[in-house]
Design an enzyme around this catalytic site. Structure first.
Site, PDB file in Angstrom:
ATOM      1  N   HIS A 263       0.849  -1.198   0.000  1.00 35.58           N
ATOM      2  CA  HIS A 263       0.000   0.000   0.000  1.00 35.58           C
ATOM      3  C   HIS A 263       0.880   1.243   0.000  1.00 35.58           C
ATOM      4  O   HIS A 263       2.019   1.199   0.462  1.00 35.58           O
ATOM      5  CB  HIS A 263      -0.928   0.015   1.220  1.00 35.58           C
ATOM      6  CG  HIS A 263      -0.222  -0.134   2.523  1.00 35.58           C
ATOM      7  ND1 HIS A 263       0.202  -1.344   2.994  1.00 35.58           N
ATOM      8  CD2 HIS A 263       0.172   0.776   3.436  1.00 35.58           C
ATOM      9  CE1 HIS A 263       0.815  -1.186   4.155  1.00 35.58           C
ATOM     10  NE2 HIS A 263       0.822   0.109   4.451  1.00 35.58           N
TER      11      HIS A 263
ATOM     12  N   HIS B 167       0.872   5.308   1.160  1.00 33.77           N
ATOM     13  CA  HIS B 167       0.227   6.352   1.967  1.00 33.77           C
ATOM     14  C   HIS B 167       0.228   7.660   1.176  1.00 33.77           C
ATOM     15  O   HIS B 167       1.264   8.057   0.629  1.00 33.77           O
ATOM     16  CB  HIS B 167       1.030   6.600   3.252  1.00 33.77           C
ATOM     17  CG  HIS B 167       1.131   5.416   4.159  1.00 33.77           C
ATOM     18  ND1 HIS B 167       0.328   5.269   5.267  1.00 33.77           N
ATOM     19  CD2 HIS B 167       1.934   4.319   4.137  1.00 33.77           C
ATOM     20  CE1 HIS B 167       0.650   4.142   5.896  1.00 33.77           C
ATOM     21  NE2 HIS B 167       1.624   3.551   5.234  1.00 33.77           N
TER      22      HIS B 167
HETATM   23  P1  5GP Z   1       2.079   0.476   7.270  1.00 31.07           P
HETATM   24  O1  5GP Z   1       2.551   0.655   8.675  1.00 31.07           O
HETATM   25  O2  5GP Z   1       1.971  -0.988   6.966  1.00 31.07           O
HETATM   26  O3  5GP Z   1       2.811   1.241   6.227  1.00 31.07           O
HETATM   27  O4  5GP Z   1       0.635   1.114   7.219  1.00 31.07           O
HETATM   28  C1  5GP Z   1      -0.513   0.483   7.619  1.00 31.07           C
HETATM   29  C2  5GP Z   1      -1.545   1.557   7.784  1.00 31.07           C
HETATM   30  O5  5GP Z   1      -2.795   0.933   7.891  1.00 31.07           O
HETATM   31  C3  5GP Z   1      -1.347   2.399   9.047  1.00 31.07           C
HETATM   32  O6  5GP Z   1      -1.219   3.763   8.704  1.00 31.07           O
HETATM   33  C4  5GP Z   1      -2.596   2.121   9.872  1.00 31.07           C
HETATM   34  O7  5GP Z   1      -3.085   3.262  10.510  1.00 31.07           O
HETATM   35  C5  5GP Z   1      -3.575   1.603   8.830  1.00 31.07           C
HETATM   36  N1  5GP Z   1      -4.537   0.620   9.310  1.00 31.07           N
HETATM   37  C6  5GP Z   1      -4.327  -0.374  10.215  1.00 31.07           C
HETATM   38  N2  5GP Z   1      -5.446  -1.115  10.379  1.00 31.07           N
HETATM   39  C7  5GP Z   1      -6.370  -0.577   9.539  1.00 31.07           C
HETATM   40  C8  5GP Z   1      -7.735  -0.909   9.252  1.00 31.07           C
HETATM   41  O8  5GP Z   1      -8.317  -1.846   9.810  1.00 31.07           O
HETATM   42  N3  5GP Z   1      -8.380  -0.143   8.325  1.00 31.07           N
HETATM   43  C9  5GP Z   1      -7.773   0.918   7.704  1.00 31.07           C
HETATM   44  N4  5GP Z   1      -8.503   1.597   6.821  1.00 31.07           N
HETATM   45  N5  5GP Z   1      -6.496   1.265   7.960  1.00 31.07           N
HETATM   46  C10 5GP Z   1      -5.809   0.524   8.854  1.00 31.07           C
END
Ligand code: 5GP
Length: 143
Positions: A105, A107
């Site tokens: 993903h 951001h």
């Molecule tokens: P990462 O740390 O993997 O780059 O980002 C994961 C993102 O997913 C984080 O910014 C976190 O806030 C978001 N996130 C975690 N759980 C959920 C969820 O259940 N739904 C949504 N929409 N975002 C989530």
């Protein structure tokens, strides 16, 4: 070091399958965008390819062109929707980098002069605020 395998039960896989709700702002045949539930700023959106990979490192490179074109579309929309001065685009790979959900993903976060980002995976936003922000982005995407 060998990375772990893709887990088909990760939270974004469940969101993509519709098993867990999300505030979607964009969807096409290959990519979905929805609101981050712990936003680092208002309008923090996640752009997620439907194809399964843990992150950038194991993804099929043929998806990147279209993925990035959607990232640009969403970046322009969030900038417009929130009257932002700029947009931060971030992407993490494996725990050492800060990745917490293991489905690729990107951001996309609207930025305002002098206002720092809130912590990564900090506080949960109220569902009604996420819904309101998602509607603003949908409107900007249509205009
Ligand atoms: P990462 O740390 O993997 O780059 O980002 C994961 C993102 O997913 C984080 O910014 C976190 O806030 C978001 N996130 C975690 N759980 C959920 C969820 O259940 N739904 C949504 N929409 N975002 C989530």
């Amino acid at each position: 070091m060998t990375e772990a395998a893709y887990d088909t039960d990760n939270i974004f896989a469940k969101i993509l399958r519709g098993e867990i709700p999300s505030q979607r702002v964009y969807e096409d045949e290959a990519v979905v965008a929805f609101m981050d539930v712990m936003p680092q700023g208002p309008g923090h959106t996640l752009v997620v390819p439907k194809a399964s990979s843990r992150n950038l490192l194991d993804a099929d490179p043929s998806i990147f062109g279209h993925l990035l074109s959607v990232v640009q579309k969403v970046a322009l929309a969030v900038k417009k929707a929130f009257g932002a001065d700029g947009v931060t685009v971030m992407q993490f790979n494996e725990p050492a980098s800060g990745q917490t959900v293991y489905h690729l993903h990107v951001h996309v976060i609207p930025r305002f002069e002098g206002i720092p980002l809130k912590p990564h995976t900090g506080q949960m936003e109220k569902p009604e605020v996420l819904a309101e922000n998602a509607e603003k982005i949908r409107t900007a995407l249509q205009s």
